[in-house]
Design an enzyme around this catalytic site. Structure first.
Site, PDB file in Angstrom:
ATOM      1  N   ILE A  11       3.392  -1.182 -10.608  1.00  0.00           N
ATOM      2  CA  ILE A  11       4.392   0.099 -10.935  1.00  0.00           C
ATOM      3  C   ILE A  11       3.644   1.076 -10.088  1.00  0.00           C
ATOM      4  CG2 ILE A  11       3.016   0.846 -13.127  1.00  0.00           C
ATOM      5  CD1 ILE A  11       5.838   1.638 -13.961  1.00  0.00           C
ATOM      6  N   THR A  12       2.366   0.914  -9.774  1.00  0.00           N
ATOM      7  CA  THR A  12       1.639   2.114  -8.959  1.00  0.00           C
ATOM      8  C   THR A  12       1.934   1.936  -7.412  1.00  0.00           C
ATOM      9  OG1 THR A  12      -0.158   0.484  -8.783  1.00  0.00           O
ATOM     10  CG2 THR A  12      -0.337   2.154 -10.626  1.00  0.00           C
ATOM     11  N   GLY A  13       2.679   1.060  -7.035  1.00  0.00           N
ATOM     12  CA  GLY A  13       3.178   0.782  -5.679  1.00  0.00           C
ATOM     13  C   GLY A  13       4.118   1.682  -5.180  1.00  0.00           C
ATOM     14  N   ALA A  86       1.593  -7.437  -6.013  1.00  0.00           N
ATOM     15  CA  ALA A  86       1.411  -8.429  -5.021  1.00  0.00           C
ATOM     16  C   ALA A  86       0.400  -7.937  -4.108  1.00  0.00           C
ATOM     17  CB  ALA A  86       2.381  -8.940  -4.186  1.00  0.00           C
ATOM     18  N   THR A 129      10.828 -11.642   0.275  1.00  0.00           N
ATOM     19  CA  THR A 129      10.558 -10.720   1.584  1.00  0.00           C
ATOM     20  C   THR A 129      11.126 -11.464   2.822  1.00  0.00           C
ATOM     21  OG1 THR A 129       8.599 -10.120   3.173  1.00  0.00           O
ATOM     22  CG2 THR A 129       8.072 -11.736   1.605  1.00  0.00           C
ATOM     23  N   GLU A 131       9.349 -11.862   5.403  1.00  0.00           N
ATOM     24  CA  GLU A 131       8.042 -12.645   5.958  1.00  0.00           C
ATOM     25  C   GLU A 131       8.388 -13.819   5.710  1.00  0.00           C
ATOM     26  OE1 GLU A 131       4.912 -12.100   7.435  1.00  0.00           O
ATOM     27  OE2 GLU A 131       5.790 -10.630   8.356  1.00  0.00           O
ATOM     28  N   TYR A 153       0.286 -14.511   3.375  1.00  0.00           N
ATOM     29  CA  TYR A 153       1.147 -13.679   2.314  1.00  0.00           C
ATOM     30  C   TYR A 153       2.526 -14.098   2.418  1.00  0.00           C
ATOM     31  CZ  TYR A 153       4.204 -10.119   1.491  1.00  0.00           C
ATOM     32  OH  TYR A 153       5.447  -8.997   0.835  1.00  0.00           O
ATOM     33  N   LYS A 157       4.845 -16.264  -0.711  1.00  0.00           N
ATOM     34  CA  LYS A 157       6.203 -15.451  -1.221  1.00  0.00           C
ATOM     35  C   LYS A 157       7.118 -16.343  -1.193  1.00  0.00           C
ATOM     36  CE  LYS A 157       5.387 -11.003  -2.080  1.00  0.00           C
ATOM     37  NZ  LYS A 157       5.712 -10.591  -3.162  1.00  0.00           N
ATOM     38  N   ARG A 188       4.603   5.174   1.524  1.00  0.00           N
ATOM     39  CA  ARG A 188       3.807   3.931   2.006  1.00  0.00           C
ATOM     40  C   ARG A 188       2.445   3.640   1.939  1.00  0.00           C
ATOM     41  NH1 ARG A 188       4.789  -1.517   2.565  1.00  0.00           N
ATOM     42  NH2 ARG A 188       5.894  -2.035   4.429  1.00  0.00           N
TER      43      ARG A 188
HETATM   44  P1  NAP Z   1       2.577  -1.824  -2.425  1.00  0.00           P
HETATM   45  O1  NAP Z   1       2.785  -0.473  -2.393  1.00  0.00           O
HETATM   46  O2  NAP Z   1       1.275  -2.384  -1.592  1.00  0.00           O
HETATM   47  O3  NAP Z   1       2.292  -1.988  -4.003  1.00  0.00           O
HETATM   48  C1  NAP Z   1       1.762  -3.254  -4.581  1.00  0.00           C
HETATM   49  C2  NAP Z   1       1.538  -3.223  -6.134  1.00  0.00           C
HETATM   50  O4  NAP Z   1       0.962  -4.589  -6.609  1.00  0.00           O
HETATM   51  C3  NAP Z   1       0.670  -2.291  -6.538  1.00  0.00           C
HETATM   52  O5  NAP Z   1       0.817  -1.338  -7.692  1.00  0.00           O
HETATM   53  C4  NAP Z   1      -0.624  -2.813  -6.719  1.00  0.00           C
HETATM   54  O6  NAP Z   1      -1.671  -2.240  -7.519  1.00  0.00           O
HETATM   55  C5  NAP Z   1      -0.203  -4.114  -7.289  1.00  0.00           C
HETATM   56  N1  NAP Z   1      -1.325  -5.208  -7.157  1.00  0.00           N
HETATM   57  C6  NAP Z   1      -1.763  -5.637  -5.953  1.00  0.00           C
HETATM   58  N2  NAP Z   1      -2.624  -6.372  -6.336  1.00  0.00           N
HETATM   59  C7  NAP Z   1      -2.707  -6.577  -7.475  1.00  0.00           C
HETATM   60  C8  NAP Z   1      -3.459  -7.526  -8.694  1.00  0.00           C
HETATM   61  N3  NAP Z   1      -4.526  -8.267  -8.120  1.00  0.00           N
HETATM   62  N4  NAP Z   1      -3.191  -7.447  -9.884  1.00  0.00           N
HETATM   63  C9  NAP Z   1      -2.433  -6.408 -10.231  1.00  0.00           C
HETATM   64  N5  NAP Z   1      -1.495  -5.405  -9.353  1.00  0.00           N
HETATM   65  C10 NAP Z   1      -1.801  -5.805  -8.242  1.00  0.00           C
HETATM   66  O7  NAP Z   1       3.816  -2.774  -1.992  1.00  0.00           O
HETATM   67  P2  NAP Z   1       5.432  -2.110  -2.274  1.00  0.00           P
HETATM   68  O8  NAP Z   1       5.572  -1.923  -0.666  1.00  0.00           O
HETATM   69  O9  NAP Z   1       5.804  -1.583  -3.377  1.00  0.00           O
HETATM   70  O10 NAP Z   1       6.241  -3.626  -2.515  1.00  0.00           O
HETATM   71  C11 NAP Z   1       6.166  -4.122  -3.752  1.00  0.00           C
HETATM   72  C12 NAP Z   1       6.666  -5.438  -3.901  1.00  0.00           C
HETATM   73  O11 NAP Z   1       7.591  -5.964  -2.843  1.00  0.00           O
HETATM   74  C13 NAP Z   1       5.531  -6.259  -3.284  1.00  0.00           C
HETATM   75  O12 NAP Z   1       5.301  -7.636  -3.984  1.00  0.00           O
HETATM   76  C14 NAP Z   1       5.807  -6.929  -1.786  1.00  0.00           C
HETATM   77  O13 NAP Z   1       4.910  -7.784  -1.424  1.00  0.00           O
HETATM   78  C15 NAP Z   1       7.158  -6.947  -1.753  1.00  0.00           C
HETATM   79  N6  NAP Z   1       7.860  -6.361  -0.452  1.00  0.00           N
HETATM   80  C16 NAP Z   1       7.563  -5.241  -0.115  1.00  0.00           C
HETATM   81  C17 NAP Z   1       8.460  -4.830   1.096  1.00  0.00           C
HETATM   82  C18 NAP Z   1       7.937  -3.547   1.991  1.00  0.00           C
HETATM   83  O14 NAP Z   1       8.725  -3.791   2.996  1.00  0.00           O
HETATM   84  N7  NAP Z   1       7.659  -2.665   1.312  1.00  0.00           N
HETATM   85  C19 NAP Z   1       9.327  -5.918   1.728  1.00  0.00           C
HETATM   86  C20 NAP Z   1       9.460  -7.022   1.083  1.00  0.00           C
HETATM   87  C21 NAP Z   1       8.613  -7.464  -0.189  1.00  0.00           C
HETATM   88  P3  NAP Z   1      -2.807  -1.158  -7.218  1.00  0.00           P
HETATM   89  O15 NAP Z   1      -2.150  -0.051  -7.028  1.00  0.00           O
HETATM   90  O16 NAP Z   1      -3.928  -1.175  -8.531  1.00  0.00           O
HETATM   91  O17 NAP Z   1      -3.507  -1.837  -6.026  1.00  0.00           O
HETATM   92  O1  G4F Z   2       3.593  -2.475   8.711  1.00  0.00           O
HETATM   93  P1  G4F Z   2       3.056  -3.885   8.791  1.00  0.00           P
HETATM   94  O2  G4F Z   2       1.766  -4.448   8.284  1.00  0.00           O
HETATM   95  O3  G4F Z   2       4.103  -5.026   8.032  1.00  0.00           O
HETATM   96  P2  G4F Z   2       4.818  -6.320   7.851  1.00  0.00           P
HETATM   97  O4  G4F Z   2       3.548  -7.120   8.306  1.00  0.00           O
HETATM   98  O5  G4F Z   2       5.947  -6.482   8.506  1.00  0.00           O
HETATM   99  O6  G4F Z   2       4.887  -6.615   6.275  1.00  0.00           O
HETATM  100  C1  G4F Z   2       5.362  -5.604   5.415  1.00  0.00           C
HETATM  101  O7  G4F Z   2       6.919  -5.948   5.351  1.00  0.00           O
HETATM  102  C2  G4F Z   2       7.106  -7.203   5.046  1.00  0.00           C
HETATM  103  C3  G4F Z   2       8.670  -7.524   4.687  1.00  0.00           C
HETATM  104  O8  G4F Z   2       8.992  -8.068   6.085  1.00  0.00           O
HETATM  105  C4  G4F Z   2       6.552  -7.377   3.415  1.00  0.00           C
HETATM  106  F1  G4F Z   2       6.834  -8.363   2.817  1.00  0.00           F
HETATM  107  C5  G4F Z   2       4.946  -6.926   3.455  1.00  0.00           C
HETATM  108  O9  G4F Z   2       4.673  -7.051   2.236  1.00  0.00           O
HETATM  109  C6  G4F Z   2       4.698  -5.740   4.017  1.00  0.00           C
HETATM  110  O10 G4F Z   2       5.408  -4.806   3.181  1.00  0.00           O
HETATM  111  O11 G4F Z   2       3.334  -4.515  10.284  1.00  0.00           O
HETATM  112  C7  G4F Z   2       4.566  -4.337  10.826  1.00  0.00           C
HETATM  113  C8  G4F Z   2       4.344  -4.794  12.398  1.00  0.00           C
HETATM  114  C9  G4F Z   2       3.709  -6.269  12.576  1.00  0.00           C
HETATM  115  O12 G4F Z   2       4.242  -7.047  13.370  1.00  0.00           O
HETATM  116  C10 G4F Z   2       2.215  -5.873  12.975  1.00  0.00           C
HETATM  117  O13 G4F Z   2       1.785  -6.844  13.994  1.00  0.00           O
HETATM  118  O14 G4F Z   2       3.413  -3.940  12.988  1.00  0.00           O
HETATM  119  C11 G4F Z   2       2.550  -4.762  13.850  1.00  0.00           C
HETATM  120  N1  G4F Z   2       1.376  -3.476  14.003  1.00  0.00           N
HETATM  121  C12 G4F Z   2       1.028  -3.245  15.472  1.00  0.00           C
HETATM  122  N2  G4F Z   2       0.078  -2.600  15.320  1.00  0.00           N
HETATM  123  C13 G4F Z   2       0.760  -3.328  13.111  1.00  0.00           C
HETATM  124  C14 G4F Z   2      -0.417  -2.768  13.991  1.00  0.00           C
HETATM  125  N3  G4F Z   2       0.558  -3.391  11.934  1.00  0.00           N
HETATM  126  C15 G4F Z   2      -0.331  -2.854  10.960  1.00  0.00           C
HETATM  127  N4  G4F Z   2      -0.472  -2.799   9.785  1.00  0.00           N
HETATM  128  N5  G4F Z   2      -1.309  -2.151  11.807  1.00  0.00           N
HETATM  129  C16 G4F Z   2      -1.401  -1.969  13.263  1.00  0.00           C
HETATM  130  O15 G4F Z   2      -2.363  -1.174  13.809  1.00  0.00           O
END
Ligand code: NAP
Ligand code: G4F
Length: 328
Positions: A11-13, A86, A129, A131, A153, A157, A188
């Site tokens: 919920i904190t994410g 996660a 995801t 991914e 990761y 998933k 983010r």
């Molecule tokens: P996020 O901002 O990184 O939030 C992750 C959440 O998981 C935070 O509340 C974090 O808590 C909690 N968490 C991490 N490790 C934990 C642990 N060991 N025990 C309990 N809680 C833990 O991620 P988000 O972007 O909101 O994404 C939400 C979900 O969707 C994730 O499962 C992510 O993999 C998935 N997802 C995200 C995207 C995207 O583009 N954003 C796309 C596809 C899927 P803390 O605050 O305490 O660290």
């Molecule tokens: O922003 P990213 O770290 O996101 P990524 O790897 O796509 O993953 C995110 O989206 C997924 C959904 O497809 C989620 F499941 C996952 O939890 C997360 O939210 O990287 C995006 C792209 C990658 O190709 C990476 O190689 O950006 C490229 N990149 C280039 N320079 C970088 C950087 N990424 C990061 N984080 N930092 C860099 O300096």
């Protein structure tokens, strides 16, 4: 009539915070599981939900620990469970595959098991995801595209996705996976590339940094807005039958394009400030993601409203204002 209860892990994410707001507006009683560390340091660790703390119920718990989840599930007995917690940073999953697999796989198994045993009838959402598609075999990707994960990761998933499917088939749990493509917002995390770019562009504009060091600029992602994506999580749990859905914008852009627009938003030329360093390259990369969300459009009424340009602008403006305020 009593209010519906939702339990949110993570919920904190970013997504947890927008989902809480959405469910509260719809009249839900919202409960969240939060790690002890966050409860001890609410100013930093609960900053995204600080404004909601008077309206939501927080439970201390550890998702890797079944006893802990058991306790919360017994207390809340939710109607809907959104499992978002996660280790979500792909890069980190190469650095620490063990913790990533442990949290992501056992966290999902524990939460699903607790739903099955303690809250029968509760509907379960798994945060799948794009991914999972990894080394894509076709473009665009939809619900029938094979999985080929490219990181610990992604592997974790895929395991969670199959676990949700298995609980649905074997135990009749209403379990669905949203296969969400990248979604961003001013909330983010700073390590993800979009926020790294928006925050650095703002810092450079304000004279607080002089460069931005990135990895692969050619990677292509399908980037949408988190606020819109969380609504689809709720829609998936409120269908007549449990099904998995892709949520995406259908557009793909490179990291380079994101840089270009972000710096231009503040009147800067990105090429003067961005440097590439091997340090930020991944051992194996997901080169291209672009989703086909036709099924969600048809059955859930999905519509991506925020444009790519609008998303970049909102994130950069927000970081610029935040930094200006902190300086003032
Ligand atoms: P996020 O901002 O990184 O939030 C992750 C959440 O998981 C935070 O509340 C974090 O808590 C909690 N968490 C991490 N490790 C934990 C642990 N060991 N025990 C309990 N809680 C833990 O991620 P988000 O972007 O909101 O994404 C939400 C979900 O969707 C994730 O499962 C992510 O993999 C998935 N997802 C995200 C995207 C995207 O583009 N954003 C796309 C596809 C899927 P803390 O605050 O305490 O660290
Ligand atoms: O922003 P990213 O770290 O996101 P990524 O790897 O796509 O993953 C995110 O989206 C997924 C959904 O497809 C989620 F499941 C996952 O939890 C997360 O939210 O990287 C995006 C792209 C990658 O190709 C990476 O190689 O950006 C490229 N990149 C280039 N320079 C970088 C950087 N990424 C990061 N984080 N930092 C860099 O300096």
């Amino acid at each position: 009539m009593s209010r519906k209860k939702a339990l949110i892990t993570g919920i904190t994410g970013q997504d947890g915070s927008y989902l809480s707001e959405y469910l509260l507006k719809r009249g839900y009683e919202v409960h969240g599981i939060v790690r002890r560390a966050a409860i001890e340091d609410p100013a930093n660790r609960m900053s995204r939900i600080g404004h909601l703390l008077g309206e939501i119920h927080i439970h201390s718990g550890q998702i890797e620990n079944y006893a802990s989840i058991y306790q919360v599930m017994t207390t809340v007995r939710p109607d809907e469970c959104y499992h978002l917690a996660a280790q979500s940073f792909v890069y980190e999953s190469f650095e620490d595959a063990f913790s990533t697999l442990n949290v992501n796989i056992f966290g999902t198994l524990n939460t699903l098991t607790a739903v099955r045993e303690l809250a029968p009838g509760c509907r379960f959402y798994f945060a799948g995801t794009s991914e999972m598609f990894g080394k894509v075999s076709e473009s665009p990707q939809d619900e029938s595209t094979p999985f080929h994960p490219r990181s610990p990761y992604g592997i974790s998933k895929v395991a969670g996705f199959h676990m949700a499917q298995n609980f649905r088939e074997v135990y009749g749990v209403f379990a669905v996976s949203g296969i969400l493509f990248n979604h961003e917002s001013p909330r983010r995390g700073y390590e993800f590339v979009t926020r790294k770019i928006s925050s650095h562009a703002a810092k450079i504009k304000l004279g607080l940094a002089d460069e931005l060091v990135l990895g692969n600029l050619d990677a292509r992602r399908d980037w949408g807005h988190s606020r819109e994506y969380v609504r689809m999580m709720h829609a998936m749990l409120n269908q007549d039958s449990p099904e998995d859905f892709v949520i995406a914008t259908g557009e793909t852009h490179t990291v380079r394009e994101f840089c270009e627009l972000a710096f231009a938003e503040l009147g800067l030329d990105w090429e003067k400030y961005v440097r590439v360093d091997e340090r930020f390259m991944r051992p194996s990369e997901v080169e291209l993601l672009v989703g086909d969300a036709s099924k969600a459009r048809e059955k859930l009424g999905w519509l991506s409203e925020t444009t790519f340009r609008g998303l970049v602008s909102e994130m950069v403006r927000s970081d610029y204002e935040l930094l200006k305020q902190s300086l003032a």
